[in-house]
Design a protein around this motif. Structure first.
Motif, mmCIF file in Angstrom:
data_model
loop_
_atom_site.group_PDB
_atom_site.id
_atom_site.type_symbol
_atom_site.label_atom_id
_atom_site.label_comp_id
_atom_site.label_asym_id
_atom_site.label_seq_id
_atom_site.Cartn_x
_atom_site.Cartn_y
_atom_site.Cartn_z
ATOM 1 N N LEU A 383 67.376 -0.261 23.980
ATOM 2 C CA LEU A 383 68.679 -0.505 23.363
ATOM 3 C C LEU A 383 68.539 -1.710 22.440
ATOM 4 C CD1 LEU A 383 71.695 -0.168 22.913
ATOM 5 C CD2 LEU A 383 72.123 -1.431 25.040
ATOM 6 N N GLY A 495 65.999 8.654 18.104
ATOM 7 C CA GLY A 495 66.875 7.488 18.057
ATOM 8 C C GLY A 495 68.246 7.809 17.509
ATOM 9 N N THR A 496 69.157 6.858 17.715
ATOM 10 C CA THR A 496 70.508 6.978 17.162
ATOM 11 C C THR A 496 70.643 6.215 15.859
ATOM 12 O OG1 THR A 496 71.392 5.035 18.325
ATOM 13 C CG2 THR A 496 71.407 7.129 19.521
ATOM 14 N N GLY A 497 69.643 5.402 15.527
ATOM 15 C CA GLY A 497 69.724 4.579 14.323
ATOM 16 C C GLY A 497 68.488 4.726 13.464
ATOM 17 N N SER A 504 67.647 -3.257 13.022
ATOM 18 C CA SER A 504 67.561 -3.208 14.483
ATOM 19 C C SER A 504 67.886 -4.547 15.122
ATOM 20 C CB SER A 504 66.162 -2.759 14.915
ATOM 21 O OG SER A 504 65.206 -3.803 14.736
ATOM 22 N N THR A 508 73.440 -1.954 17.017
ATOM 23 C CA THR A 508 73.145 -1.480 18.360
ATOM 24 C C THR A 508 72.795 0.005 18.290
ATOM 25 O OG1 THR A 508 75.412 -0.834 18.926
ATOM 26 C CG2 THR A 508 74.806 -3.111 19.308
ATOM 27 N N ASP A 509 71.617 0.345 18.802
ATOM 28 C CA ASP A 509 71.136 1.723 18.780
ATOM 29 C C ASP A 509 70.224 1.972 19.966
ATOM 30 O OD1 ASP A 509 72.023 3.384 16.499
ATOM 31 O OD2 ASP A 509 71.242 1.728 15.295
ATOM 32 N N TYR A 510 70.225 3.229 20.425
ATOM 33 C CA TYR A 510 69.310 3.644 21.483
ATOM 34 C C TYR A 510 68.098 4.331 20.879
ATOM 35 C CZ TYR A 510 72.754 2.679 25.138
ATOM 36 O OH TYR A 510 73.633 2.051 25.988
ATOM 37 N N SER A 632 75.380 3.111 17.923
ATOM 38 C CA SER A 632 74.829 4.206 18.724
ATOM 39 C C SER A 632 75.871 5.287 18.959
ATOM 40 C CB SER A 632 74.311 3.676 20.063
ATOM 41 O OG SER A 632 75.325 2.977 20.747
ATOM 42 N N ARG A 633 75.388 6.523 19.040
ATOM 43 C CA ARG A 633 76.259 7.664 19.348
ATOM 44 C C ARG A 633 75.800 8.252 20.674
ATOM 45 N NH1 ARG A 633 74.046 6.827 13.950
ATOM 46 N NH2 ARG A 633 75.674 7.247 12.431
ATOM 47 N N CYS A 646 72.253 11.421 23.562
ATOM 48 C CA CYS A 646 72.282 10.439 22.479
ATOM 49 C C CYS A 646 72.066 11.196 21.168
ATOM 50 C CB CYS A 646 71.189 9.387 22.659
ATOM 51 S SG CYS A 646 71.456 8.265 24.047
ATOM 52 N N SER A 648 72.159 11.053 16.490
ATOM 53 C CA SER A 648 72.318 10.402 15.187
ATOM 54 C C SER A 648 73.650 10.787 14.556
ATOM 55 C CB SER A 648 71.179 10.832 14.254
ATOM 56 O OG SER A 648 71.109 12.253 14.179
#
Length: 731
Positions: A383, A495-497, A504, A508-510, A632-633, A646, A648
């Motif tokens: 994260l 990833g979500t980002g 990064s 905030t992204d997973y 993040s989604r 999770c 994009s």
């Protein structure tokens, strides 16, 4: 460019028919409302997309008022508001104006027509800009002055500073500025989008006997808008003057023998949306390069002038830019305010910023460890920015140098300047590995940089594709194929980002690192579909747009509805940037009517109305704004086989219907439980969260006892639990 090493997707008129499953494009029928007297398509149950975004940007501006934030961070939030507003006018407002000009007015799901939305937006923008400059002039600048950081206006200059400013003007400014008198031989110039300019009213005749009365002075973009006064001129503290002040103080030197009656700064914002058509484009990169130049000179959508600019001059500018009075904004300060971002690099005052922190790192992914070994042992979840993005970069570097790796595939939407990933992928290609990179050239405002990265990769021998025309490749995927003990083994990062190291640190992204055979096989199938011309794929675990994602989300919502109707516990938790898709909203309303508890964490745009009796009683919507950009989604469905995904993709039309996106399940239970627990923090937060009301307004979330300091904010909790900093004070 070698044709046998570079795949350029050549676009035919029938490309969509070749790549899109026809059955996935069937119209959405909609679920029946539990109460047949309620029409879930009624405009009463939808908020306007553009006005909802504006509410989000007001929440950003509110951070500039927050006395709990350090003063430099408050200034940063103030400038982010400016940047957001510019992009909003460049893209969304310009789109509304084009609907008007083209005579294609259609109401949105909320029932508002473009002309109504534009009127409301302009009115709200006037109010917001007035408040923004009030915060700047009455709160931030005095607070910075107390910290010996001063922005000196011309009336505050002493003789020593005036002499220095005059020398600076002659040495640095005068040689590069070209003043433009306006007459029949010198028509109104074509001014670049968002550039700083001055309009002057002149009296007298020049050497040629011309007497136009008006002139334009464009400030070259190469000149800094903020200038630091040398310490030998003002030894106490950090002192700055604006370029606009230096030009204004000496503007008569551009027009010797004439008198400058008026001099006022102005700035025009233009339509910056690229308009490449899908038909008869054989080289996406070349076509895009042509469009990038036009972006600087699109149709005007907003005019900003100094507060004192007289009506005669503003009317002249409005006429030249074909704008209305409603699109004129008078500002009590610099018109190019976001250029103050440069201040961060001109002073060293860590005491006035958020405390620094070091992102955490799982022990298995520490520097020097073999990431293949760690991922083979178990899936790894990161994260960002609480945990470092470096393992992702290190993995590609290790893959480039690993003799067992034979293939690397990656999508790139946005990546940072001089990207380490591009260098690692280029190294892998030079070492003879099969490297395929899907670069989305149309990532808004990163197009030029992405074209450059594509060229670097092509020269190294990588196969570069530009996705599928008409569908932006927004999915974030990395696939590595490695030979182990005589057999091929796949590894993937999802990833979500974006693959962007600098982002990064603030987004905030997973990110999931996995070698699950089924999941990696699904990733392989998606890559094959993007780079090849195959018609249909059937991933087992991944839901992907524009084929299965929208339908999959709706099916999962309906599954929760059926569980609730059967008397079971049913819950949906979703965290997205935006929620606008009418079909998804309608399904959420049906689920709410059926008794499903729905918690939505929507940072930005939300067209759903929560808390409407009989429609959305069971739906709550919160928005978290703070130190980091919540990006993040995540989708959670209590009764699903795979409960947590999770992705994009936001729940928007563009993501679910016209982009290449993926949503991937978190298969390891401890990771899905951790993500759900982290989403619960957003829902419980009483420090930096706002709750959406049925009328579209947002109220700051408060604890039950009315305080807002009884609990650390969600971002602070995650900092404390996932990063390796020594100590971070409470917000």
């Amino acid at each position: 460019m070698s044709n046998n090493r570079v795949t350029q997707l050549k676009v035919a008129k029938n490309e969509k028919e070749q790549t899109v499953e026809p059955e996935m494009e069937a119209p959405y029928d909609g679920c029946p409302a539990i109460d047949e007297n309620i029409d879930l398509d009624s405009s009463d149950y939808y908020l306007n997309r553009e006005l909802s975004y504006f509410q989000f940007n007001l929440r950003v501006l509110d951070q500039a008022r927050n006395p709990q934030h350090p003063i430099m961070e408050r200034l940063t939030f103030l400038l982010i508001f400016s940047s957001n507003l510019d992009e909003f006018y460049e893209i969304r407002v310009s789109g509304l104006k084009k609907q008007l000009e083209g005579g294609r007015q259609r109401p949105g799901p909320d029932g508002k027509y473009p002309h109504e939305v534009l009127a409301e937006l302009h009115e709200q923008t006037h109010i917001a800009l007035q408040e923004q400059y009030r915060i700047l002039n009455e709160e931030l600048l005095p607070a910075l002055a107390e910290q010996n950081i001063a922005f000196l206006h011309r009336h505050e200059w002493n003789e020593k500073l005036r002499n220095w400013a005059q020398t600076y003007f002659h040495n640095e400014v005068l040689p590069v500025i070209s003043p433009l008198g306006l007459d029949p031989a010198h028509p109104f110039p074509r001014l670049v989008n968002k550039s700083l300019n001055f309009i002057l009213s002149l009296e007298g005749k020049d050497a040629f006997g011309r007497e136009s009365g008006l002139a334009i002075v464009p400030a070259p973009r190469a000149l800094p808008r903020l200038i630091k006064v040398p310490a030998h001129i003002m030894p106490d503290g950090d002192n700055f003057v604006f370029l606009s002040s230096v030009i204004h103080a000496h503007v008569e030197e551009f027009f010797p023998g004439m008198q400058v009656k008026e001099c006022h700064q102005f700035r025009v914002t233009r339509n910056s949306d690229l308009e490449m058509t899908n038909v008869e484009v054989e080289d996406v990169a070349s076509a895009l390069q042509g469009e990038l130049h036009l972006r600087r000179y699109g149709a005007a959508v907003k005019l900003e002038v100094g507060a004192g600019c007289p009506e005669q001059l503003t009317n002249f500018l409005l006429q030249r830019f074909n704008l209305s009075e409603a699109e004129l904004f008078r500002l009590d300060g610099p018109v190019n305010l976001q250029r103050l971002m440069a201040l961060q690099g001109m002073i060293h005052r860590p005491d006035l910023q958020f405390p620094p922190f070091s992102p955490g790192l799982p022990s298995a992914l520490e520097e020097g460890n073999c990431i293949f070994t760690a991922v083979k042992k178990e899936d790894q979840l990161l994260l960002h920015p609480y945990q470092s993005f470096l393992p992702v970069i290190d993995w590609v570097k290790q893959a480039a140098r690993d003799p067992g790796v034979i293939s690397i595939k990656q999508t790139l939407y946005r990546t940072n300047e001089s990207s380490e990933l591009v260098e690692a992928l280029s190294e892998a290609a030079r070492k003879g590995k099969e490297v395929t990179v899907v670069i989305e050239l149309r990532a808004r405002f990163d197009e030029e940089e992405n074209i450059q990265f594509a060229s670097i990769l092509q020269e190294a021998g990588a196969v570069v594709v530009y996705g599928v025309m008409g569908y932006k490749t927004h999915a974030k995927m990395l696939l590595i194929v490695r030979r182990e003990q005589g057999q091929l083994k796949r590894y993937a990062h999802l990833g979500t980002g974006n693959y962007h190291r600098k982002n990064s640190l603030v987004y905030t992204d997973y990110g999931l690192l996995t070698c699950d055979d089924v999941l990696c096989s699904d990733v392989h199938k998606v890559f094959q579909q993007i780079t090849g011309m195959g018609k249909k794929i059937s991933p087992e675990l991944i839901m992907h747009a524009p084929f299965r994602l929208r339908k999959g989300i709706i099916q999962l919502i309906q599954q929760e509805k059926e569980a609730a109707l059967a008397g079971k516990s049913a819950r949906i938790v979703a965290k997205v940037n935006s929620l606008t898709h009418q079909a998804v909203i309608r399904e959420l309303y049906c689920a709410s009517q059926s008794g499903v508890k729905i918690d939505l964490i929507v940072r930005g745009i939300c067209c759903l109305k929560p808390g409407v009796p009989g429609v959305s009683d069971n739906i709550r919507v919160v928005s978290t704004i703070g130190r980091f950009l919540e990006h993040s989604r995540v989708y959670y469905f209590e009764n699903a086989e795979n409960q947590l995904y999770c992705s994009s993709a936001d729940w928007m039309e563009r993501n679910l219907d016209s982009r290449i996106e993926v949503a991937f399940p978190i298969l390891k239970k401890k990771w899905s439980q951790r993500i759900l627990a982290e989403m619960e923090l957003h829902l419980q937060d009483t420090v930096q969260s706002w709750e959406l009301q049925p009328d579209g307004q947002y109220f700051k979330t408060q604890a039950l006892d009315g305080s807002d300091t009884n609990q650390e904010g969600v971002q602070m909790i995650l900092l404390n639990s996932l990063s390796t900093h020594a100590t971070v004070p409470r917000s």
